[in-house]
Scaffold this motif. Structure first.
Motif, PDB file in Angstrom:
ATOM      1  N   GLU A  82       0.808  -1.210   0.000  1.00 19.62           N
ATOM      2  CA  GLU A  82       0.000   0.000   0.000  1.00 19.62           C
ATOM      3  C   GLU A  82       0.848   1.270   0.000  1.00 19.62           C
ATOM      4  O   GLU A  82       0.326   2.364  -0.081  1.00 19.62           O
ATOM      5  N   VAL A  83       2.151   1.121   0.109  1.00 16.28           N
ATOM      6  CA  VAL A  83       3.054   2.261   0.109  1.00 16.28           C
ATOM      7  C   VAL A  83       3.780   2.282  -1.225  1.00 16.28           C
ATOM      8  O   VAL A  83       4.315   1.278  -1.671  1.00 16.28           O
ATOM      9  N   SER A  84       3.792   3.439  -1.873  1.00 20.51           N
ATOM     10  CA  SER A  84       4.422   3.497  -3.192  1.00 20.51           C
ATOM     11  C   SER A  84       5.946   3.550  -3.115  1.00 20.51           C
ATOM     12  O   SER A  84       6.623   2.973  -3.942  1.00 20.51           O
ATOM     13  N   VAL A  85       6.522   4.234  -2.130  1.00 25.07           N
ATOM     14  CA  VAL A  85       7.974   4.305  -1.982  1.00 25.07           C
ATOM     15  C   VAL A  85       8.314   4.207  -0.497  1.00 25.07           C
ATOM     16  O   VAL A  85       7.819   4.984   0.316  1.00 25.07           O
ATOM     17  N   ILE A  86       9.155   3.228  -0.183  1.00 20.66           N
ATOM     18  CA  ILE A  86       9.573   3.072   1.211  1.00 20.66           C
ATOM     19  C   ILE A  86      10.983   3.614   1.408  1.00 20.66           C
ATOM     20  O   ILE A  86      11.246   4.372   2.327  1.00 20.66           O
ATOM     21  N   HIS A  87      11.889   3.223   0.535  1.00 18.87           N
ATOM     22  CA  HIS A  87      13.301   3.607   0.661  1.00 18.87           C
ATOM     23  C   HIS A  87      13.743   4.360  -0.591  1.00 18.87           C
ATOM     24  O   HIS A  87      14.403   3.802  -1.467  1.00 18.87           O
ATOM     25  N   GLU A  88      13.393   5.604  -0.657  1.00 20.90           N
ATOM     26  CA  GLU A  88      13.686   6.418  -1.836  1.00 20.90           C
ATOM     27  C   GLU A  88      15.185   6.482  -2.131  1.00 20.90           C
ATOM     28  O   GLU A  88      15.589   6.461  -3.292  1.00 20.90           O
ATOM     29  N   ASP A  89      16.023   6.528  -1.100  1.00 19.28           N
ATOM     30  CA  ASP A  89      17.473   6.588  -1.302  1.00 19.28           C
ATOM     31  C   ASP A  89      17.985   5.334  -2.026  1.00 19.28           C
ATOM     32  O   ASP A  89      18.830   5.411  -2.916  1.00 19.28           O
ATOM     33  N   ILE A  90      17.435   4.174  -1.676  1.00 20.11           N
ATOM     34  CA  ILE A  90      17.840   2.923  -2.343  1.00 20.11           C
ATOM     35  C   ILE A  90      17.360   2.915  -3.778  1.00 20.11           C
ATOM     36  O   ILE A  90      18.102   2.543  -4.702  1.00 20.11           O
ATOM     37  N   ILE A  91      16.137   3.340  -3.997  1.00 13.81           N
ATOM     38  CA  ILE A  91      15.596   3.399  -5.357  1.00 13.81           C
ATOM     39  C   ILE A  91      16.466   4.291  -6.232  1.00 13.81           C
ATOM     40  O   ILE A  91      16.827   3.932  -7.351  1.00 13.81           O
ATOM     41  N   ASN A  92      16.838   5.463  -5.734  1.00 12.09           N
ATOM     42  CA  ASN A  92      17.659   6.396  -6.512  1.00 12.09           C
ATOM     43  C   ASN A  92      19.039   5.824  -6.795  1.00 12.09           C
ATOM     44  O   ASN A  92      19.578   5.972  -7.898  1.00 12.09           O
ATOM     45  N   LYS A  93      19.627   5.150  -5.796  1.00 11.85           N
ATOM     46  CA  LYS A  93      20.948   4.545  -5.979  1.00 11.85           C
ATOM     47  C   LYS A  93      20.910   3.459  -7.047  1.00 11.85           C
ATOM     48  O   LYS A  93      21.763   3.406  -7.938  1.00 11.85           O
TER      49      LYS A  93
END
Length: 121
Positions: free
Chosen positions: A12-23
Motif C-alpha cells: 500500500e506504500v508506493s515508496v519506502i526507501h527512496e534513497d535505495i531506489i535512486n541509488k
C-alpha cells in the motif's frame, strides 16, 4: 496488508526507501544494454550452441569436424555457428576452402566457468 477477496499481499506504500531506489536507478544500465544482455542469454539458452562453444574451448575446429563430433549435419552446425558469429561469440578464419571456428575471446569461456560454478554449488 492483504486483499480480502484473494488473500494476495499488496503493497500500500508506493515508496519506502527512496534513497535505495535512486541509488539503484543510477546504477541501472541503459535499456539497450539490458536488451543486449537478454539476447546473449537467449543465444546461450540452446544446448546445441552450448555444445559447439564447449567444443571450441578445446580446439579450433571446422564445420565438418564439429558436425562429426556432435552427430549433426553440416548445415545444422553452420546455422548455429552463424547465430554464434552474429552474437560475437565465435570468430572464423579461412585456410584455402576450409573455414575454422574458434571462440571470439576469453569472455566466452569466463561466462561458462561462472555458469558451471553456479550450477555446481
Amino acid at each position: 496488508m492483504k486483499r480480502e477477496d484473494s488473500k494476495i499481499p499488496i503493497c500500500e506504500v508506493s515508496v519506502i526507501h527512496e534513497d535505495i531506489i535512486n541509488k539503484v536507478k543510477e546504477a541501472m544500465p541503459e535499456e539497450t544494454k539490458l536488451y543486449d544482455l537478454a539476447e546473449l542469454f537467449k543465444v546461450l539458452g540452446d544446448t546445441t550452441r552450448i555444445k559447439i562453444l564447449y567444443a571450441l574451448f578445446e580446439s579450433e575446429m571446422c564445420v565438418c569436424d564439429i558436425a562429426a563430433l556432435l552427430g549433426m549435419s553440416q548445415s545444422a552446425v553452420s546455422h548455429q555457428l552463424r547465430i554464434l558469429r552474429q552474437n560475437k561469440l565465435v570468430k572464423f578464419r579461412k585456410e584455402g576452402k576450409v573455414v575454422y571456428y574458434s571462440l571470439a575471446d576469453d569472455h566466452v569461456k569466463k561466462i561458462f566457468e561462472q555458469g558451471f560454478d553456479h550450477i555446481n554449488e
